[in-house]
Design a protein around this motif. Structure first.
Motif, short mmCIF file in Angstrom:
data_model
loop_
_atom_site.label_atom_id
_atom_site.label_comp_id
_atom_site.label_asym_id
_atom_site.label_seq_id
_atom_site.Cartn_x
_atom_site.Cartn_y
_atom_site.Cartn_z
N VAL A 299 16.52 8.81 -3.06
CA VAL A 299 15.45 8.38 -4.06
C VAL A 299 15.49 6.80 -3.53
O VAL A 299 14.26 6.24 -3.47
CB VAL A 299 16.04 8.23 -5.42
CG1 VAL A 299 15.09 7.35 -6.30
CG2 VAL A 299 16.12 9.65 -5.80
N VAL A 300 16.60 6.12 -3.35
CA VAL A 300 16.59 4.79 -2.85
C VAL A 300 16.02 4.61 -1.35
O VAL A 300 14.98 3.58 -1.16
CB VAL A 300 18.05 4.19 -2.71
CG1 VAL A 300 18.03 2.77 -1.90
CG2 VAL A 300 18.78 4.24 -3.72
N GLN A 301 15.86 5.50 -0.66
CA GLN A 301 15.27 5.55 0.74
C GLN A 301 13.82 5.83 0.57
O GLN A 301 13.08 4.91 1.08
CB GLN A 301 16.00 6.66 1.51
CG GLN A 301 15.68 6.46 2.93
CD GLN A 301 16.49 5.42 3.88
OE1 GLN A 301 17.46 4.83 2.93
NE2 GLN A 301 16.17 5.19 5.03
N GLY A 302 13.48 6.48 -0.16
CA GLY A 302 12.22 6.80 -0.41
C GLY A 302 11.51 5.64 -1.09
O GLY A 302 10.29 5.18 -0.64
N ALA A 303 12.12 5.06 -2.32
CA ALA A 303 11.46 3.97 -2.69
C ALA A 303 11.35 2.79 -1.86
O ALA A 303 10.27 1.95 -1.90
CB ALA A 303 12.36 3.41 -4.01
N LEU A 304 12.23 2.48 -0.85
CA LEU A 304 12.44 1.33 -0.03
C LEU A 304 10.90 1.70 0.84
O LEU A 304 10.35 0.68 1.25
CB LEU A 304 13.58 1.51 0.72
CG LEU A 304 13.60 0.41 1.91
CD1 LEU A 304 13.68 -0.94 1.24
CD2 LEU A 304 14.99 0.48 2.73
N LEU A 305 10.81 2.88 1.48
CA LEU A 305 9.77 3.10 2.10
C LEU A 305 8.57 2.96 1.75
O LEU A 305 7.64 2.11 2.26
CB LEU A 305 10.01 4.57 2.78
CG LEU A 305 8.90 4.86 3.67
CD1 LEU A 305 8.90 4.40 5.16
CD2 LEU A 305 8.89 6.62 4.09
N VAL A 306 8.29 3.39 0.39
CA VAL A 306 6.91 2.98 -0.30
C VAL A 306 6.78 1.51 -0.34
O VAL A 306 5.67 1.01 -0.42
CB VAL A 306 7.07 3.79 -1.52
CG1 VAL A 306 5.95 3.44 -2.00
CG2 VAL A 306 6.89 5.49 -1.19
N THR A 307 8.00 0.85 -0.71
CA THR A 307 7.79 -0.63 -1.16
C THR A 307 7.31 -1.40 0.28
O THR A 307 6.55 -2.24 0.12
CB THR A 307 9.01 -1.11 -1.62
OG1 THR A 307 9.55 -0.31 -2.91
CG2 THR A 307 8.87 -2.71 -1.88
N ILE A 308 7.99 -0.88 1.25
CA ILE A 308 7.61 -1.68 2.64
C ILE A 308 6.28 -1.31 2.91
O ILE A 308 5.43 -2.33 3.45
CB ILE A 308 8.59 -1.08 3.69
CG1 ILE A 308 9.91 -1.57 3.34
CG2 ILE A 308 8.04 -1.74 5.05
CD1 ILE A 308 11.12 -0.92 4.37
N ALA A 309 5.72 -0.06 2.71
CA ALA A 309 4.21 0.20 2.99
C ALA A 309 3.31 -0.68 1.84
O ALA A 309 2.40 -1.10 2.50
CB ALA A 309 4.15 1.81 2.73
N VAL A 310 3.85 -0.92 0.90
CA VAL A 310 2.87 -1.67 -0.03
C VAL A 310 2.78 -3.19 0.29
O VAL A 310 1.85 -3.85 0.62
CB VAL A 310 3.25 -1.60 -1.54
CG1 VAL A 310 2.58 -2.76 -2.44
CG2 VAL A 310 3.26 -0.01 -1.91
N VAL A 311 4.17 -3.51 0.82
CA VAL A 311 4.06 -5.04 1.27
C VAL A 311 3.16 -5.19 2.77
O VAL A 311 2.60 -5.96 2.92
CB VAL A 311 5.47 -5.42 1.55
CG1 VAL A 311 5.71 -6.68 2.29
CG2 VAL A 311 6.43 -5.28 0.19
N LEU A 312 3.42 -4.24 3.53
CA LEU A 312 2.71 -4.08 4.94
C LEU A 312 1.21 -4.21 4.80
O LEU A 312 0.42 -4.89 5.19
CB LEU A 312 3.18 -2.89 5.79
CG LEU A 312 4.51 -3.09 6.26
CD1 LEU A 312 4.95 -1.89 7.12
CD2 LEU A 312 4.74 -4.28 7.06
N VAL A 313 0.79 -3.41 3.57
CA VAL A 313 -0.68 -3.54 3.42
C VAL A 313 -0.99 -4.58 2.80
O VAL A 313 -2.34 -5.18 3.24
CB VAL A 313 -1.05 -2.17 2.33
CG1 VAL A 313 -2.50 -2.13 2.13
CG2 VAL A 313 -0.84 -0.97 3.31
N SER A 314 -0.55 -5.32 1.90
CA SER A 314 -0.98 -6.55 1.34
C SER A 314 -0.80 -7.55 2.48
O SER A 314 -1.60 -8.37 2.36
CB SER A 314 0.15 -6.74 0.18
OG SER A 314 0.17 -5.84 -0.67
N SER A 315 0.27 -7.42 3.20
CA SER A 315 0.20 -8.47 4.22
C SER A 315 -0.80 -8.71 5.30
O SER A 315 -1.48 -9.56 5.50
CB SER A 315 1.72 -8.53 5.03
OG SER A 315 2.68 -8.65 4.06
N ALA A 316 -1.20 -7.43 5.53
CA ALA A 316 -2.36 -7.25 6.64
C ALA A 316 -3.50 -7.59 5.98
O ALA A 316 -4.35 -8.26 6.43
CB ALA A 316 -2.51 -5.75 6.85
N LEU A 317 -3.81 -7.32 4.77
CA LEU A 317 -5.14 -7.84 3.90
C LEU A 317 -5.04 -9.36 3.78
O LEU A 317 -6.14 -9.91 4.24
CB LEU A 317 -5.06 -7.14 2.54
CG LEU A 317 -5.44 -5.75 2.26
CD1 LEU A 317 -5.30 -5.47 1.01
CD2 LEU A 317 -6.64 -5.57 3.19
#
Length: 333
Positions: A299-317
């Motif tokens: 669960v920690v691993q999956g949540a970390l992956l999704v959080t990183i993805a959200v941060v990356l999309v936001s940073s790209a925008l």
């Protein structure tokens, strides 16, 4: 005087390629960050003395039962092999299942992600609006009472931790003047008004320091821009004051503020863990905290992956938006 055709320059191949170049740089940074962060999580999970197979089966389990459960969990494989297998499955949308509830991790995150995204997006919107309006007003009234007031207030808000702001907001608006709920969550299906009432206090508590930084950066950027020759020339040509400020000065002076707001995106997502705890919100932050305390690594691993993805999309925008602003900031008339 030489006339520059801004439309031709904006449509040039180099100008069109800038947003894609910014996006490419963000992805190049994202890949090693993703690999390192997820591997560290796996490493910490492998170094813990807690055996999830023994915890799930209880004290009455035999060594044979524990061995079979470890095989089910994949703990009988080497750490690198488990990590490579998890990464491969994650790239195909499979984040595994919880060690203790056996609920798919993707399902748990999908149920809670709207809560966290609502809080983070609301906080980002409040920070942009509140910080933007304050920064513009302070820049327009440089040296005046309003400018000094904004400077003092933003300096104070920038030092207030999110959980302190959350407790203060609950005390005032849920206890002393009970107009908003102190915690809990209602989905949008319960009504947009009801949904918004549960979001107001968490979003405000999470947005204050970001709003303060945006206001200060925007005030500084526009204070210099308002004295540029093209702004003075626009005023001399008789353009309305609001147009000079909001069209000419704001676009060219907003770059630092947008960059700061982009830097706050990871902090908003990370701060949601504390805010969700204070306001009893069933978000990804609360899910991650509970899983981490219980040693539920998938669960920690999956949540970390999704959080990183959200941060990356936001940073790209944010990077794309900054690229759009920079040509205006370098414009010479």
């Amino acid at each position: 005087m030489t006339t520059i055709d801004l439309r031709d320059r904006a449509l040039s191949p180099a100008a069109l390629a800038r947003p894609f170049a910014a996006l490419g740089r963000a992805l190049l940074i994202a890949v090693p960050v993703l690999l390192v962060s997820t591997f560290i999580t796996f490493l910490l999970g492998g170094l813990t003395e807690q055996d999830p197979a023994s915890v799930v089966l209880g004290d009455s389990a035999t060594p044979a039962d524990v061995a079979r459960m470890r095989e089910v969990f994949g703990l009988d494989r080497p750490l690198l092999a488990r990590y490579a297998l998890w990464l491969w499955d994650a790239l195909h949308g499979d984040l595994g299942a919880s060690w203790f509830t056996r609920i798919p991790v993707a399902q748990s995150i999908a149920e809670r992600l709207p809560v966290s995204l609502s809080v983070a997006a609301g906080a980002l919107l409040i920070a942009a609006v509140l910080g933007g309006v304050s920064g513009v007003l302070a820049a327009v009234r440089q040296g005046g009472l309003l400018d000094r007031t904004v400077t003092v207030v933003t300096s104070v808000l920038a030092t207030v931790p999110g959980f302190v702001a959350a407790v203060a907001l609950i005390t005032v608006f849920a206890l002393l003047v009970p107009v908003l709920p102190a915690g809990g969550w209602a989905p949008p299906s319960a009504g947009l008004a009801t949904w918004a009432t549960f979001l107001v206090l968490p979003c405000v508590a999470l947005s204050l320091d970001a709003a303060a930084d945006v206001a200060r950066q925007l005030r500084t950027g526009m204070a210099d821009t308002l004295h540029e020759n093209y702004v003075v020339g626009a005023r001399v040509r008789g353009l309305p004051g609001w147009r000079v400020v909001l069209v000419h000065a704001l676009r060219n002076g907003a770059g630092p503020a947008v960059a700061v707001l982009g830097m706050h995106v990871p902090r908003l997502i990370g701060g949601a863990v504390i805010v969700e705890t204070v306001f009893a919100l069933p978000g990804v932050g609360e899910l991650t905290k509970t899983a981490a305390l219980g040693g539920d690594v998938p669960v920690v691993q999956g949540a970390l992956l999704v959080t990183i993805a959200v941060v990356l999309v936001s940073s790209a925008l944010v990077n794309v938006l900054l690229v759009k602003l920079r040509p205006a900031a370098r414009r010479e008339i």
